[in-house]
Design a protein around this motif. Sequence first.
Motif, PDB file in Angstrom:
ATOM      1  N   ASP A  74       0.848  -1.191   0.000  1.00  0.00           N
ATOM      2  CA  ASP A  74       0.000   0.000   0.000  1.00  0.00           C
ATOM      3  C   ASP A  74       0.882   1.237   0.000  1.00  0.00           C
ATOM      4  O   ASP A  74       2.005   1.221   0.531  1.00  0.00           O
ATOM      5  N   SER A  76       0.290   3.945   1.635  1.00  0.00           N
ATOM      6  CA  SER A  76       0.211   4.649   2.908  1.00  0.00           C
ATOM      7  C   SER A  76       0.970   3.909   4.010  1.00  0.00           C
ATOM      8  O   SER A  76       0.659   2.759   4.340  1.00  0.00           O
ATOM      9  N   LYS A  77       1.939   4.579   4.597  1.00  0.00           N
ATOM     10  CA  LYS A  77       2.706   4.007   5.702  1.00  0.00           C
ATOM     11  C   LYS A  77       1.802   3.705   6.891  1.00  0.00           C
ATOM     12  O   LYS A  77       1.925   2.653   7.544  1.00  0.00           O
ATOM     13  N   ILE A  80      -0.196   0.492   6.299  1.00  0.00           N
ATOM     14  CA  ILE A  80       0.650  -0.694   6.429  1.00  0.00           C
ATOM     15  C   ILE A  80       0.991  -0.968   7.890  1.00  0.00           C
ATOM     16  O   ILE A  80       1.018  -2.135   8.327  1.00  0.00           O
ATOM     17  N   CYS A  98       5.285  -1.031   2.336  1.00  0.00           N
ATOM     18  CA  CYS A  98       4.777   0.281   1.947  1.00  0.00           C
ATOM     19  C   CYS A  98       5.418   0.681   0.623  1.00  0.00           C
ATOM     20  O   CYS A  98       6.597   1.063   0.575  1.00  0.00           O
TER      21      CYS A  98
END
Length: 262
Positions: A74, A76-77, A80, A98
């Motif tokens: 994904d 988005s950190k 994740i 990520c």
Amino acid sequence: MIQNTKIDHGRGFDWGRTSSDYAKYRDIYPKEFYQKLIDMGLCVNGQKVLDIGTGTGVLPRNLYQYGAEFTGIDISKNQIEQAILLSQKSKMDINFQCVPAEKIDFPCDSFDVVTACQCFTYFNHEELAPKIHNMLKSNGRFVVLYMAWLPFEDVIAGKSEELILKYNPVWTGCKEVRHPISIPEVYSDYFTLENQEVFDVSVSFNRESWNGRMKSCRGIEASLSEAEVEQFDHDHRKLLEEIAPKEIQILHYAAITVIRKN
């Protein structure tokens, strides 16, 4: 931050801002949603599966019991981080990374199946299609999944949607009706359509979880200021007290499209 002129008229949104509520309120797909995949022989024992746009890892975590080896990615950190926490809590061995879908760089023939649930519209398909093709094994399948409430048939969903639009008039994730998932033409150079299904599902909520589901959508937490989100939360809770029983069934439709590697 994601910005796309075809989504919300170009207004930026950040799924990382929703991560806490997303983890709490967006794991809502009913059993029959997953069973469709299992019945098609997808995401089962002996397969390696890549889930792109995995968010908080909803798809890999719910399909883990069927024995496939999952990797989830994904952009988005925060998403994740939630996916890792939730999978570790359930003692699931899932590889989460990520990375944007367009930047994935797994070797050729790495996966039997690639899945994209609730996220297909966000990708640059000219970049993604050849990458997915290369990473899939011979006759591998790319599975696109989607589920949405039906605002014109479900009163609670319709009134909730109206409130989202009051706070975010440019939000384009509205006015859904049943339709198959549209696959961009670029994929026809690499894949052949194998299966396409659209079916109704009734999803259980209570007032709290339905409010959380609405709040964690792209049109609210991912886009609005904290003050606006707080005011929406107040108004939506008040609305639900007026129109909704404590336990709610919300009518949705689900769609699954499977394309096979040429």
